[in-house]
Design a protein around this motif. Structure first.
Motif, PDB file in Angstrom:
ATOM      1  N   ARG A  11       0.944  -1.248   0.017  1.00 17.33           N
ATOM      2  CA  ARG A  11       0.000  -0.126  -0.045  1.00 17.33           C
ATOM      3  C   ARG A  11       0.790   1.129   0.059  1.00 17.33           C
ATOM      4  NH1 ARG A  11      -2.720  -3.107   3.769  1.00 17.33           N
ATOM      5  NH2 ARG A  11      -1.706  -1.956   5.326  1.00 17.33           N
ATOM      6  N   LEU A  12       0.138   2.250  -0.590  1.00 19.63           N
ATOM      7  CA  LEU A  12       0.921   3.587  -0.659  1.00 19.63           C
ATOM      8  C   LEU A  12       0.676   4.412   0.461  1.00 19.63           C
ATOM      9  CD1 LEU A  12       0.861   4.872  -4.359  1.00 19.63           C
ATOM     10  CD2 LEU A  12       2.705   4.372  -3.104  1.00 19.63           C
ATOM     11  N   ARG A  13      -0.734   4.148   0.985  1.00 22.36           N
ATOM     12  CA  ARG A  13      -1.250   4.894   1.910  1.00 22.36           C
ATOM     13  C   ARG A  13      -1.051   4.529   3.469  1.00 22.36           C
ATOM     14  NH1 ARG A  13      -7.246   5.901  -1.324  1.00 22.36           N
ATOM     15  NH2 ARG A  13      -6.410   7.158  -2.879  1.00 22.36           N
ATOM     16  N   VAL A  52       2.567   2.469  13.102  1.00 25.71           N
ATOM     17  CA  VAL A  52       2.955   1.749  11.936  1.00 25.71           C
ATOM     18  C   VAL A  52       2.302   0.317  11.892  1.00 25.71           C
ATOM     19  CG1 VAL A  52       5.104   2.779  11.584  1.00 25.71           C
ATOM     20  CG2 VAL A  52       4.917   0.744  13.018  1.00 25.71           C
ATOM     21  N   ALA A  53       2.130  -0.478  10.941  1.00 27.44           N
ATOM     22  CA  ALA A  53       1.699  -1.646  10.919  1.00 27.44           C
ATOM     23  C   ALA A  53       2.594  -2.805  11.395  1.00 27.44           C
ATOM     24  CB  ALA A  53       0.912  -2.258   9.637  1.00 27.44           C
ATOM     25  N   MET A  54       2.383  -3.588  12.200  1.00 26.03           N
ATOM     26  CA  MET A  54       3.236  -4.801  12.435  1.00 26.03           C
ATOM     27  C   MET A  54       2.661  -6.092  12.191  1.00 26.03           C
ATOM     28  SD  MET A  54       3.173  -4.939  16.702  1.00 26.03           S
ATOM     29  CE  MET A  54       1.627  -5.008  17.488  1.00 26.03           C
ATOM     30  N   PRO A  55       3.282  -6.983  11.789  1.00 27.94           N
ATOM     31  CA  PRO A  55       2.742  -8.356  11.334  1.00 27.94           C
ATOM     32  C   PRO A  55       2.024  -9.046  12.391  1.00 27.94           C
ATOM     33  CG  PRO A  55       5.107  -8.480  11.377  1.00 27.94           C
ATOM     34  CD  PRO A  55       4.632  -6.979  11.551  1.00 27.94           C
ATOM     35  N   ASP A  56       1.037  -9.656  12.084  1.00 29.34           N
ATOM     36  CA  ASP A  56       0.380 -10.367  13.025  1.00 29.34           C
ATOM     37  C   ASP A  56      -0.214 -11.865  12.469  1.00 29.34           C
ATOM     38  OD1 ASP A  56      -0.994 -10.313  16.185  1.00 29.34           O
ATOM     39  OD2 ASP A  56      -2.765 -10.921  14.566  1.00 29.34           O
ATOM     40  N   PRO A  57      -0.082 -12.813  13.026  1.00 35.06           N
ATOM     41  CA  PRO A  57      -0.455 -14.319  12.452  1.00 35.06           C
ATOM     42  C   PRO A  57      -2.009 -14.318  12.347  1.00 35.06           C
ATOM     43  CG  PRO A  57       0.135 -14.628  14.633  1.00 35.06           C
ATOM     44  CD  PRO A  57       0.505 -13.105  14.477  1.00 35.06           C
ATOM     45  N   PHE A  58      -2.911 -13.596  13.106  1.00 33.60           N
ATOM     46  CA  PHE A  58      -4.459 -13.730  13.028  1.00 33.60           C
ATOM     47  C   PHE A  58      -4.878 -12.527  12.341  1.00 33.60           C
ATOM     48  CE2 PHE A  58      -5.373 -16.686  16.830  1.00 33.60           C
ATOM     49  CZ  PHE A  58      -5.031 -17.619  16.328  1.00 33.60           C
ATOM     50  N   TYR A  59      -4.636 -11.343  12.610  1.00 35.66           N
ATOM     51  CA  TYR A  59      -5.297 -10.437  11.850  1.00 35.66           C
ATOM     52  C   TYR A  59      -4.655  -9.883  10.739  1.00 35.66           C
ATOM     53  CZ  TYR A  59      -8.303  -9.953  16.046  1.00 35.66           C
ATOM     54  OH  TYR A  59      -9.200 -10.277  17.050  1.00 35.66           O
ATOM     55  N   GLY A  60      -3.299 -10.199  10.386  1.00 37.90           N
ATOM     56  CA  GLY A  60      -2.442  -9.723   9.127  1.00 37.90           C
ATOM     57  C   GLY A  60      -1.740  -8.827   9.921  1.00 37.90           C
ATOM     58  N   GLU A  61      -2.184  -7.637  10.352  1.00 38.78           N
ATOM     59  CA  GLU A  61      -1.343  -6.342  10.960  1.00 38.78           C
ATOM     60  C   GLU A  61      -1.979  -5.992  12.238  1.00 38.78           C
ATOM     61  OE1 GLU A  61       0.073  -4.540   6.536  1.00 38.78           O
ATOM     62  OE2 GLU A  61      -1.502  -3.478   7.853  1.00 38.78           O
ATOM     63  N   LYS A  62      -1.385  -5.607  13.262  1.00 44.05           N
ATOM     64  CA  LYS A  62      -1.932  -4.660  14.342  1.00 44.05           C
ATOM     65  C   LYS A  62      -0.952  -3.336  14.281  1.00 44.05           C
ATOM     66  CE  LYS A  62      -3.256  -8.533  17.133  1.00 44.05           C
ATOM     67  NZ  LYS A  62      -3.037  -9.148  18.494  1.00 44.05           N
ATOM     68  N   THR A  91      14.575   9.738   6.921  1.00 46.87           N
ATOM     69  CA  THR A  91      15.209   9.406   5.472  1.00 46.87           C
ATOM     70  C   THR A  91      16.179  10.439   5.221  1.00 46.87           C
ATOM     71  OG1 THR A  91      13.502  11.074   4.245  1.00 46.87           O
ATOM     72  CG2 THR A  91      12.707   8.827   4.799  1.00 46.87           C
ATOM     73  N   ARG A  92      16.771  10.180   3.973  1.00 50.35           N
ATOM     74  CA  ARG A  92      17.907  11.394   3.681  1.00 50.35           C
ATOM     75  C   ARG A  92      17.381  12.678   3.420  1.00 50.35           C
ATOM     76  NH1 ARG A  92      20.658   7.924  -1.194  1.00 50.35           N
ATOM     77  NH2 ARG A  92      18.440   7.809  -1.598  1.00 50.35           N
ATOM     78  N   VAL A  93      16.128  12.658   3.086  1.00 49.75           N
ATOM     79  CA  VAL A  93      15.513  14.125   3.017  1.00 49.75           C
ATOM     80  C   VAL A  93      15.118  14.824   4.115  1.00 49.75           C
ATOM     81  CG1 VAL A  93      15.429  13.858   0.569  1.00 49.75           C
ATOM     82  CG2 VAL A  93      13.457  13.449   2.025  1.00 49.75           C
ATOM     83  N   GLY A  94      15.146  14.094   5.165  1.00 46.62           N
ATOM     84  CA  GLY A  94      14.823  14.653   6.723  1.00 46.62           C
ATOM     85  C   GLY A  94      13.269  14.283   6.960  1.00 46.62           C
ATOM     86  N   LYS A  95      12.637  13.387   6.347  1.00 48.10           N
ATOM     87  CA  LYS A  95      11.217  13.077   6.452  1.00 48.10           C
ATOM     88  C   LYS A  95      11.202  11.712   7.416  1.00 48.10           C
ATOM     89  CE  LYS A  95       9.067  14.663   2.322  1.00 48.10           C
ATOM     90  NZ  LYS A  95       7.832  14.428   1.305  1.00 48.10           N
ATOM     91  N   VAL A  96      10.259  11.554   8.246  1.00 48.49           N
ATOM     92  CA  VAL A  96      10.047  10.426   9.247  1.00 48.49           C
ATOM     93  C   VAL A  96       9.929   9.265   8.311  1.00 48.49           C
ATOM     94  CG1 VAL A  96       8.575   9.357  10.776  1.00 48.49           C
ATOM     95  CG2 VAL A  96       8.920  11.840  11.051  1.00 48.49           C
ATOM     96  N   ASP A  97      10.871   8.096   8.772  1.00 50.95           N
ATOM     97  CA  ASP A  97      11.041   6.948   7.958  1.00 50.95           C
ATOM     98  C   ASP A  97      10.180   6.022   8.660  1.00 50.95           C
ATOM     99  OD1 ASP A  97      11.793   5.053   6.335  1.00 50.95           O
ATOM    100  OD2 ASP A  97      14.132   5.189   6.637  1.00 50.95           O
ATOM    101  N   LYS A  98       8.774   5.808   8.289  1.00 51.35           N
ATOM    102  CA  LYS A  98       8.147   4.694   8.563  1.00 51.35           C
ATOM    103  C   LYS A  98       8.353   3.319   8.245  1.00 51.35           C
ATOM    104  CE  LYS A  98       3.700   6.965  10.381  1.00 51.35           C
ATOM    105  NZ  LYS A  98       2.397   6.910  10.461  1.00 51.35           N
ATOM    106  N   PRO A  99       8.868   3.034   6.910  1.00 57.63           N
ATOM    107  CA  PRO A  99       9.425   1.821   6.449  1.00 57.63           C
ATOM    108  C   PRO A  99      10.468   1.478   7.502  1.00 57.63           C
ATOM    109  CG  PRO A  99       9.004   3.191   4.601  1.00 57.63           C
ATOM    110  CD  PRO A  99       8.804   4.067   5.615  1.00 57.63           C
ATOM    111  N   ALA A 100      11.244   2.187   8.062  1.00 58.53           N
ATOM    112  CA  ALA A 100      12.243   1.590   9.032  1.00 58.53           C
ATOM    113  C   ALA A 100      11.826   1.496  10.124  1.00 58.53           C
ATOM    114  CB  ALA A 100      13.288   2.947   9.052  1.00 58.53           C
TER     115      ALA A 100
END
Length: 555
Positions: free
Chosen positions: A442-444, A475-485, A531-540
């Motif tokens: 997802r992008l959003r 952020v989303a974290m993986p979960d075996p039942f719900y997919g994400e929490k 990120t390198r441009v100073g934005k919060v890095d949610k993927p990290a």
């Protein structure tokens, strides 16, 4: 029938006459209202059992009669065609009755959830201008929905009529009393004066989003019937099929998959008020269920259930799930397929006889031949080559014409030639002669907790009001039942500690946030990664919590 709108609602972006007429000509829309479709089906098969609930069942004649009497009772109560009504109901026979009664009377359900609280119900009431309010008296044991509804009515003067479902309360109308108090002949006469057009609004569905303001999606009579019919064709569902549904009937998927097929063909549906895997499997055998579907935690729970062999699943022709259909098929021993659905109007899937590559390695393809799908480079209108990841964009007979009273969202949600931008990343894969689409991400900015979209920005805004919190990112974290929490990263105020999960949950619920939106893990940090441009890095952050869970032995 005319494609005209007989009960216009300011703020609704209606399908154009040209679009409606083209969809009717191609068969993508069905030339009926939901009420008239049910009446015709009930005349053909009056004794066919259509809803099998935990404590009662209804045949088509009984369902048609109950919805006639309730629809007229609601009009006699003071509601009118075009009025909106908040719905906080679970998955019961009464919920199906209340929905279709409103459809017949031209009253527009606002399809919220029983778990929604002050924040969501307040915003939805203000946006929709709702006059009616349906709540279920026996939904759960820890929260009194009728008392909550009274408090919301005191805050929002537009709410005038409270209807209690599966119970009674002084000063409110009981659903059953409204049915019992309306003679059938009088009901039919009163409803004969209500004539929605094919393009009149059927219901207000809700979109998962990234902000704290729910976006409302109008769905229309002929369009919704056609959309459900296309899904039925894709999955080979007909009048002789039998379905099972244990997720919210308020969801778009619940109504397209479990409610409208009964209206169109008399398909039988087993309704469960909550997910209970052993009970579900017992019911599949007991009622010879042919089709089951999961948009949330059902499939992971099934894969964790060790006693599949003791249940009779011989009648089950197809189990559809959001992902991991190959693993589920191996576990259940019945055909399984992945699916994709978005309330804005696109459904993808594969039938049981589709090749395994289509069922297991993609989310399928649309059941409507008129749907147009493009994969675009994110942030542009440039198509990506076949086989490369792009943002899924679509337009078609059931695609969103515009969010209700939300010109800003509408300006951002479409390409220049009217394709809806989903924010989902997919890959087009050719299986045989047809393109199928595989979900990649997802992008959003949201968390998909068992099919419920949780907007990160909304939760972050509330968490940041905690006295010990300087800033917060969800952020989303993986979960075996719900997919994400949801996992919340918190920078605490100087000299203070971040609240733990329980304390934070109490704080958020007291603020009126739905409990299912509360973060289920807290990570205290001194600063957010950038990120390198100073934005919060949610993927990290996502990678960090996924690594932590893996080290802890939690998949």
């Amino acid at each position: 029938m005319e494609t005209s709108v007989n009960y216009p609602i300011p703020g609704v972006v209606y399908p154009s006459r040209a679009r409606a007429e083209a969809a009717l000509a191609s068969g993508a829309w069905i030339a009926a209202t939901v009420g008239d479709a049910l009446r015709a089906t009930a005349r053909r098969h009056p004794q066919r059992l259509v809803f099998i609930g935990e404590d009662r069942s209804l045949d088509l004649a009984g369902f048609d009669e109950a919805t006639e009497r309730l629809g007229a009772g609601l009009l006699a109560l003071g509601l009118a065609p075009g009025d909106r009504a908040i719905f906080q109901l679970g998955t019961t026979v009464e919920t199906a009755t209340a929905l279709v009664a409103c459809f017949k009377a031209g009253i527009v359900p606002v399809c919220s959830l029983p778990q929604h609280r002050e924040v969501e119900i307040g915003q939805l009431t203000q946006q929709s201008g709702a006059r009616g309010y349906f709540v279920q008296a026996d939904f759960g044991s820890s929260f009194d929905l009728p008392v909550f509804a009274e408090s919301m009515m005191a805050r929002h003067p537009s709410l005038e009529h409270l209807v209690i479902v599966r119970g009674e309360r002084a000063g409110a109308s009981s659903l059953q009393t409204l049915i019992d108090g309306m003679p059938l002949d009088e009901a039919r006469e009163r409803l004969s004066q209500v004539r929605p057009g094919l393009s009149d609004v059927l219901s207000f569905q809700l979109s998962g989003g990234t902000t704290g303001v729910p976006k409302i999606i109008p769905r229309f009579h002929a369009e919704y019937l056609g959309h459900s019919s296309g899904w039925m064709r894709r999955y080979r569902i007909d009048a002789d099929s039998r379905l099972i549904w244990s997720l919210p009937l308020m969801h778009n998927a619940g109504q397209l998959y479990a409610l409208i097929p009964t209206v169109l063909t008399g398909t039988s549906v087993v309704l469960m008020s909550k997910v209970d895997i052993p009970r579900m499997l017992d019911l599949i055998g007991q009622h010879q269920v042919t089709h089951a579907l999961s948009i949330g935690p059902i499939a992971p729970q099934l894969m964790a259930y060790p006693d599949i062999a003791r249940h009779d699943l011989s009648s089950l022709r197809l189990f559809s799930t959001m992902s991991r259909a190959d693993t589920l098929e191996a576990h259940l021993g019945v055909p399984c397929s992945n699916l994709y659905g978005i309330t804005e109007g696109l459904l993808l899937g594969s039938p049981a006889d589709a090749p395994a590559d289509a069922r297991h390695r993609t989310q399928g393809r649309s059941g409507c031949d008129d749907d147009e799908i493009r994969l675009l480079e994110p942030g542009s209108e440039r198509p990506v080559p076949e086989g490369q990841i792009g943002e899924l964009c679509f337009r078609g007979p059931s695609s969103l014409t515009g969010y209700f009273s939300n010109p800003e969202a509408n300006a951002q949600s479409f390409t220049s030639d009217g394709f809806y931008r989903t924010g989902d990343l997919v890959t087009a894969r050719r299986v045989g002669d047809a393109l199928h689409y595989a979900f990649e991400g997802r992008l959003r900015d949201n968390v998909n907790r068992g099919g419920e979209k949780i907007g990160c920005e909304e939760v972050e805004s509330h968490v940041s009001q905690h006295p010990a919190v300087a800033d917060a990112k969800l952020v989303a974290m993986p979960d075996p039942f719900y997919g994400e929490k949801g996992c919340i990263f918190i920078i605490p105020r100087p000299g203070m500690q971040a609240p733990d999960v329980q304390a934070l949950g109490r704080f958020l619920v007291e603020r009126g946030l739905a409990r299912f939106k509360c973060p289920e893990r807290v990570v205290e940090v001194e600063a957010f990664p950038l990120t390198r441009v100073g934005k919060v890095d949610k993927p990290a952050m996502k990678r960090h919590i996924a690594d932590v869970l893996e080290q802890e032995g939690k998949p």
